[in-house]
Motif scaffolding. Sequence first.
Motif, PDB file in Angstrom:
ATOM      1  N   SER A 138       0.839  -1.192   0.000  1.00  0.00           N
ATOM      2  CA  SER A 138       0.000   0.000   0.000  1.00  0.00           C
ATOM      3  C   SER A 138       0.877   1.246   0.000  1.00  0.00           C
ATOM      4  O   SER A 138       2.044   1.202   0.407  1.00  0.00           O
ATOM      5  N   LEU A 139       0.303   2.356  -0.452  1.00  0.00           N
ATOM      6  CA  LEU A 139       1.065   3.600  -0.513  1.00  0.00           C
ATOM      7  C   LEU A 139       1.580   3.996   0.865  1.00  0.00           C
ATOM      8  O   LEU A 139       2.733   4.422   1.015  1.00  0.00           O
ATOM      9  N   GLN A 140       0.757   3.831   1.887  1.00  0.00           N
ATOM     10  CA  GLN A 140       1.171   4.177   3.246  1.00  0.00           C
ATOM     11  C   GLN A 140       2.328   3.307   3.710  1.00  0.00           C
ATOM     12  O   GLN A 140       3.309   3.796   4.276  1.00  0.00           O
ATOM     13  N   LEU A 141       2.220   1.993   3.464  1.00  0.00           N
ATOM     14  CA  LEU A 141       3.288   1.076   3.875  1.00  0.00           C
ATOM     15  C   LEU A 141       4.559   1.341   3.077  1.00  0.00           C
ATOM     16  O   LEU A 141       5.673   1.293   3.630  1.00  0.00           O
ATOM     17  N   ASP A 142       4.429   1.614   1.797  1.00  0.00           N
ATOM     18  CA  ASP A 142       5.591   1.886   0.956  1.00  0.00           C
ATOM     19  C   ASP A 142       6.318   3.139   1.427  1.00  0.00           C
ATOM     20  O   ASP A 142       7.561   3.169   1.482  1.00  0.00           O
ATOM     21  N   ASP A 143       5.566   4.177   1.776  1.00  0.00           N
ATOM     22  CA  ASP A 143       6.185   5.403   2.286  1.00  0.00           C
ATOM     23  C   ASP A 143       6.902   5.152   3.604  1.00  0.00           C
ATOM     24  O   ASP A 143       8.016   5.647   3.828  1.00  0.00           O
ATOM     25  N   GLU A 144       6.273   4.387   4.486  1.00  0.00           N
ATOM     26  CA  GLU A 144       6.894   4.083   5.780  1.00  0.00           C
ATOM     27  C   GLU A 144       8.179   3.282   5.593  1.00  0.00           C
ATOM     28  O   GLU A 144       9.194   3.533   6.258  1.00  0.00           O
ATOM     29  N   ALA A 145       8.146   2.325   4.653  1.00  0.00           N
ATOM     30  CA  ALA A 145       9.340   1.518   4.389  1.00  0.00           C
ATOM     31  C   ALA A 145      10.451   2.377   3.797  1.00  0.00           C
ATOM     32  O   ALA A 145      11.632   2.215   4.146  1.00  0.00           O
ATOM     33  N   GLN A 146      10.100   3.304   2.916  1.00  0.00           N
ATOM     34  CA  GLN A 146      11.111   4.167   2.304  1.00  0.00           C
ATOM     35  C   GLN A 146      11.756   5.072   3.355  1.00  0.00           C
ATOM     36  O   GLN A 146      12.982   5.274   3.347  1.00  0.00           O
ATOM     37  N   ARG A 147      10.964   5.615   4.251  1.00  0.00           N
ATOM     38  CA  ARG A 147      11.521   6.457   5.323  1.00  0.00           C
ATOM     39  C   ARG A 147      12.447   5.650   6.225  1.00  0.00           C
ATOM     40  O   ARG A 147      13.499   6.145   6.661  1.00  0.00           O
ATOM     41  N   LEU A 148      12.059   4.417   6.502  1.00  0.00           N
ATOM     42  CA  LEU A 148      12.887   3.576   7.363  1.00  0.00           C
ATOM     43  C   LEU A 148      14.204   3.234   6.694  1.00  0.00           C
ATOM     44  O   LEU A 148      15.274   3.282   7.328  1.00  0.00           O
ATOM     45  N   ARG A 149      14.168   2.878   5.411  1.00  0.00           N
ATOM     46  CA  ARG A 149      15.421   2.577   4.698  1.00  0.00           C
ATOM     47  C   ARG A 149      16.330   3.799   4.691  1.00  0.00           C
ATOM     48  O   ARG A 149      17.549   3.677   4.878  1.00  0.00           O
ATOM     49  N   ARG A 150      15.749   4.972   4.433  1.00  0.00           N
ATOM     50  CA  ARG A 150      16.553   6.204   4.413  1.00  0.00           C
ATOM     51  C   ARG A 150      17.201   6.448   5.769  1.00  0.00           C
ATOM     52  O   ARG A 150      18.400   6.763   5.855  1.00  0.00           O
ATOM     53  N   ARG A 151      16.444   6.302   6.837  1.00  0.00           N
ATOM     54  CA  ARG A 151      16.962   6.550   8.178  1.00  0.00           C
ATOM     55  C   ARG A 151      18.123   5.620   8.505  1.00  0.00           C
ATOM     56  O   ARG A 151      19.160   6.027   9.026  1.00  0.00           O
ATOM     57  N   ILE A 152      17.938   4.348   8.200  1.00  0.00           N
ATOM     58  CA  ILE A 152      18.955   3.354   8.568  1.00  0.00           C
ATOM     59  C   ILE A 152      20.192   3.499   7.682  1.00  0.00           C
ATOM     60  O   ILE A 152      21.327   3.499   8.183  1.00  0.00           O
ATOM     61  N   TYR A 153      19.972   3.607   6.365  1.00  0.00           N
ATOM     62  CA  TYR A 153      21.128   3.644   5.463  1.00  0.00           C
ATOM     63  C   TYR A 153      22.018   4.850   5.747  1.00  0.00           C
ATOM     64  O   TYR A 153      23.232   4.692   5.978  1.00  0.00           O
TER      65      TYR A 153
END
Length: 581
Positions: free
Chosen positions: A251-266
């Motif tokens: 879902s768009l909401q889940l995809d956005d949350e996953a993208q923010r998490l990847r950005r934060r960690i990387y």
Amino acid sequence: MTDPLSIVKVSIVTVCMNRRAHLLVSADNVSRWPHHQEHLILDWSSDQPLTRADLPADSRIRLVRVDGERQWHLCRAYNLALRLARGDRLFKLDADCWPEAMPSPEQLAAAGPVAAFCSGPDGRAGQWLLERRFVDQVGGFNEVLLGYGFDDKDFRSRVEAQGVAVQRLPASALGVIAHSASLRVSRSGEVSSPTAMQRVSAQSLKRATAITNRLLAAGHPWSDKRLSSEYDTDPTNGALRVQRPTIPRPSLQLDDEAQRLRRRIYWGLFFSLPEELVVRMPVRLLPNDLRGRFLLKPIHRWSWYLIRPLWAWPLLVVQALQRPSQSARAEQAVWLALEMVDWPALLDALQRLRRRQRRDLIERLLFQRGLRPQDNTQQKELFSSLLNADVLDPDQRLYAGIALGWSLIRIADSKAATSLIDQLMLEASRLEVDPSTQKCQRRNRDNRLKRLVSTWTVVLHLALLCGRDELIAEITVASHRLLQRTDLNRVPADVLLRMSSNWARCLVWQWPASRDDLKADLDALNWAMHQARIGISRPDEDHRRFVNDLQNLMNGSSGRPVLEHSLGLKTPELLKAIDRF
């Protein structure tokens, strides 16, 4: 002579993108394995297309090409390959793996339907051999996961959740080509000597995608009801090409949350920045990923070499001073030994751990039931090994003996219980005569008084199983005398509450010969448990209610409900043994 039609076909499935050198080595080794009928190799849009002439002259090899993929996508690639494979049993082997001391599928089938997962380092844990129906039941891999990490764990957990009896294969079952994280995440598949920055970037990306994939697996759980990607055949060259609209997306909401998490960690790991700072930095400076890939611009490369050391110097100094952690490798060996039920390997790994680390790990094994083997016989073997392990501290060896006792009760092993009783009673006697036992102020499991009561409790149950009624009477009298001479106000509040149930279990066998003494003892325990200072303790078990229930049952005319309620385990053997009283 075996009927060829009765042979269950085994398909080895391998997917590769720009890992040509590895594949040529592994395919040659796979071709020497005689137990499969097909080796399907899927070329996932390698820059230099694989040709049949590149591969061994093995008629079982079947080469399929996918065009149009710019990035590696393990889950989509393997789902396609698994669908194309013709076998009734599917053997997933990455491009850097091959069978070595691998049991044949027929040998594995002797224990039931084939569901074997490999174990060990260097990617071995991601390889498996399964009946096709088990793969179909879970829908294969979760196609919304990106990059590397957690795809294999998610798949295996869903297979096990179907109630499939899984076999664990040792590391020796597979040969592998070990390689770095830099090669794993490289688009080209060729990183001979990665720079320090490339290594950090690869490790950061692998960590970011592995953690984010956990979020995606939870938010978009995969099953056989999910629709996988669909592919068309290119009439010009026979290659497959995905129908883009069919690629599963969260879902768009889940995809956005996953993208923010990847950005934060990387970026946090890459630049050694606090997570909160990464969140507040402009996205144009620390951009989001593009489908699991981060683009390093010149400003990022220069900053990594010139600016990062200014704030990351404490970490860099520690990394320079630290040698590779033997303890970390030993801890991994411990978990691997537990998975493989290899107790000599477990003891060897425990010896290599630091004492504090070993104590923490053993405490988790002894008191977190989810970490133990589920099979009672395997539990017996584990705790027996720990009981006799000189590397453990004496208190943990005693708790291993207590845990062993409960395992023997579950499987009604009266022969082993008889020999364990004497060993535990010797330790209980030492604690009982030690003046420091009653005065011990240590916490929960380090407290000698609690250790003594816990030992008496399991021995009492073992004695009930083995018909040692005189020992039950001996423990009952000793526990009564201990209560009489112990100042309960001086016992640490948490210790008193947590051991009250077991103490009551030892005292209750005064029924019916010393009913008045039993009533007085339970009243004393109950009074001490309801003092204001006990309120700070919050154990999971309701010890107050247990003692109250015993007191209420004593008002009845029969003693059986009292004794039955006191049992820590209500096995058929123990319930029958109560009839002797």
